[in-house]
Design an enzyme around this catalytic site. Sequence first.
Site, short mmCIF file in Angstrom:
data_model
loop_
_atom_site.label_atom_id
_atom_site.label_comp_id
_atom_site.label_asym_id
_atom_site.label_seq_id
_atom_site.Cartn_x
_atom_site.Cartn_y
_atom_site.Cartn_z
N GLY A 40 0.97 -1.09 -0.03
CA GLY A 40 -0.10 0.02 0.12
C GLY A 40 0.91 1.18 -0.10
O GLY A 40 0.25 2.36 -0.14
N GLY B 208 -15.40 14.39 -32.42
CA GLY B 208 -15.60 14.53 -30.73
C GLY B 208 -14.17 14.96 -30.22
O GLY B 208 -13.90 15.71 -29.20
C1 HXC Z 1 11.07 -3.83 9.27
C2 HXC Z 1 12.55 -3.96 7.60
C3 HXC Z 1 11.42 -3.93 6.63
C4 HXC Z 1 10.08 -3.99 7.22
C5 HXC Z 1 13.27 -4.06 5.68
N1 HXC Z 1 13.54 -4.25 6.84
N2 HXC Z 1 11.94 -3.90 5.45
N3 HXC Z 1 12.24 -4.07 8.83
N4 HXC Z 1 9.96 -3.55 8.40
N5 HXC Z 1 9.23 -3.67 6.25
C6 HXC Z 1 14.84 -4.05 7.45
C7 HXC Z 1 15.36 -5.61 7.30
O1 HXC Z 1 15.15 -6.40 8.31
C8 HXC Z 1 17.11 -5.44 7.32
O2 HXC Z 1 17.31 -5.03 8.78
C9 HXC Z 1 17.09 -3.97 6.73
O3 HXC Z 1 15.79 -3.49 6.76
C10 HXC Z 1 17.54 -4.03 5.43
O4 HXC Z 1 16.52 -5.05 4.65
P1 HXC Z 1 17.40 -6.15 3.75
O5 HXC Z 1 16.40 -6.98 3.55
O6 HXC Z 1 18.64 -6.52 4.26
O7 HXC Z 1 17.58 -5.31 2.41
P2 HXC Z 1 17.74 -5.89 0.97
O8 HXC Z 1 18.44 -6.93 0.69
O9 HXC Z 1 18.11 -4.66 0.07
O10 HXC Z 1 16.16 -6.04 0.56
C11 HXC Z 1 15.09 -4.77 0.72
C12 HXC Z 1 13.79 -5.02 0.68
C13 HXC Z 1 13.55 -6.38 1.61
C14 HXC Z 1 13.37 -5.83 -0.77
C15 HXC Z 1 12.81 -4.02 0.90
O11 HXC Z 1 13.99 -5.82 2.96
C16 HXC Z 1 11.88 -6.49 1.96
O12 HXC Z 1 11.44 -7.58 1.16
N6 HXC Z 1 11.44 -6.22 3.02
C17 HXC Z 1 10.06 -6.07 3.13
C18 HXC Z 1 9.24 -5.55 2.34
C19 HXC Z 1 7.83 -5.61 2.57
O13 HXC Z 1 7.04 -6.68 2.24
N7 HXC Z 1 7.28 -4.48 3.20
C20 HXC Z 1 5.86 -4.65 3.58
C21 HXC Z 1 5.11 -4.10 2.43
S1 HXC Z 1 3.66 -4.07 2.67
P3 HXC Z 1 18.77 -5.44 9.12
O14 HXC Z 1 18.55 -5.31 10.76
O15 HXC Z 1 19.11 -6.84 8.82
O16 HXC Z 1 19.74 -4.48 8.57
C22 HXC Z 1 3.53 -2.43 3.25
C23 HXC Z 1 1.90 -1.98 3.65
C24 HXC Z 1 1.76 -0.55 3.52
O17 HXC Z 1 4.25 -1.58 3.46
C25 HXC Z 1 0.25 -0.67 3.58
C26 HXC Z 1 0.00 1.10 3.45
C27 HXC Z 1 -1.84 1.08 3.67
#
Ligand code: HXC
Length: 517
Positions: free
Chosen positions: A173, A407
């Site tokens: 989102g 149009g």
């Molecule tokens: C908490 C998070 C995080 C998250 C990343 N981190 N995303 N912590 N919440 N959403 C942290 C990781 O644990 C990691 O911590 C650090 O950030 C870096 O992430 P990496 O995974 O090591 O980096 P990378 O390999 O570059 O990958 C980046 C990424 C991946 C693709 C963004 O982290 C990822 O898939 N994250 C989850 C994305 C996701 O599904 N988010 C929710 C989306 S839904 P450390 O301590 O190891 O450094 C959403 C809903 C919103 O957002 C709704 C609004 C209405």
Amino acid sequence: MVNQYNSTIETLEKLRLESIAGGGEKKNDVQHRHGKLTARERLGLLLDDGSFEEFDILKTSRGGALGDERNYPGDGVITGHGTIDGREVFVFSQDFTVIGGSLGEAHAQKICKVMDLAVKVGAPIIGLSDSGGARIQEGVDALAAYGEIFHRNVRASGVIPQISCIMGPCAGGAVYSPAITDFVFMVQESSYMFVTGPSVVKTVTHQDITSEDLGGAQVHSKKSGVAHFTTPNDILSMREIQRLISYLPSSNRHRAPMLDLRDPADRIDPTLDYLIPANPKQTYDMNVLIFSILDGAEFMEVQPGFARNIICGFGRLGGQTVGLVANQPAVLAGVLDIDASVKAGRFVRFCDTFNIPLITLVDVPGFMPGPDQEYGGIIRHGAKLLYAFTEATVPRISVIVRKAYGGAYLVMNSKHIHCDVNYAWPTAEIAVMGPKGAAEVIHRKEIQSADDPEAMLNKKMLDYRRTFVNPFLAAQRGYIDDVIFPRDTRHRLIRTLQILEGKNTKGPERKHGNIPL
Ligand code: HXC
């Protein structure tokens, strides 16, 4: 007393340095290895030297939110204000090195604070996104926090320009905040946006796809139209944001800044008299006209890779910012289809909201026919453009350079939907439909019964072209205010903008209209 003073200062310095350090050197190095700048480096490039004033540098993440007692200083986002070319803007820059720039409660509160101030003050808000999205450990609070940002995006829409720059991941989102903002920049190969990522796509549709192919800058600038601008790297994206800001007013209460490019208002361009090919089926590049008429040949095209059959963008005439909408005969003959209508409709509404005069350059054969377009809803999407032009109260000037049929003629800022001043070139073709379609409808029996139907069709087409396909009939009715020499177009537009300066149109009271979304 002195000691206590010193220790307080030291504490402040220590706390500030901790926050400025973000995720630390190692994580900054990773960021650089991925071809990305850090959140602070980006702000350093975006804002005038030394102009950045930070808010909430001491704000920390919510204690215990991460399942431990760590309080992350700054909570993964840098917020504040600064100037671009001396004009105030509010900014937030997500710091991927701190908990992946993920959005928790404190992080969102910081963003909301600068958004609220930007609206109060009347200054643009620029968000640099580099975030893993909702902070998973903060659960529903993180979702609630996003909701607060969305709410503010909507409330600020049409009040201050909102600009998003996607400089890393943007998923779930979270994409909807940028989507509500006025302009979305994406950095090629280091940013992506999607509602569900490749792994969910795989689970649901069994399709293998990379992040880049699903939601990279190429996809969103060419296929989906989500991104308005793409740049090869972080540095250029900051430059392009600066350039965009130079065209825009700070808010709907302000005028866009004047910029004198020392291009004479009465400059004529005799080559324009020869721009339109003698053969009406032959194409030409509308950009030639655009660059010829605008001050200093400077034009910032919006969504240049999407729906290329219509051109939208900002330029200046006589120093004043104008929004330009032009059919592009070099792509799909300049036809209006779903994507072109939606692209131009949104652009027109932006200009109207921010008091930017609209210039239309028309060469449109009609709406795109066919089942794909009909099933896709060309009727309601085309209606968006019709609605947007009709609703616009800013100064509106139109120049029909060649085709203006049916149009599509009406929709493209015609006199009949209350465009202020309508010009046509002598090469204009203003009619209900093109010669072939018209001849086939009104002379069908005669053509079918002729000894040589093709010769008869050609004759009827020629007759129709001679009688109807010109700007003079419309000029006789007053639907065209003047048929002008192409070479004079720039001069005529600048003079007309001057007379429309004081335009004041107020519609009836209402909450808001109901644009066919
Ligand atoms: C908490 C998070 C995080 C998250 C990343 N981190 N995303 N912590 N919440 N959403 C942290 C990781 O644990 C990691 O911590 C650090 O950030 C870096 O992430 P990496 O995974 O090591 O980096 P990378 O390999 O570059 O990958 C980046 C990424 C991946 C693709 C963004 O982290 C990822 O898939 N994250 C989850 C994305 C996701 O599904 N988010 C929710 C989306 S839904 P450390 O301590 O190891 O450094 C959403 C809903 C919103 O957002 C709704 C609004 C209405």
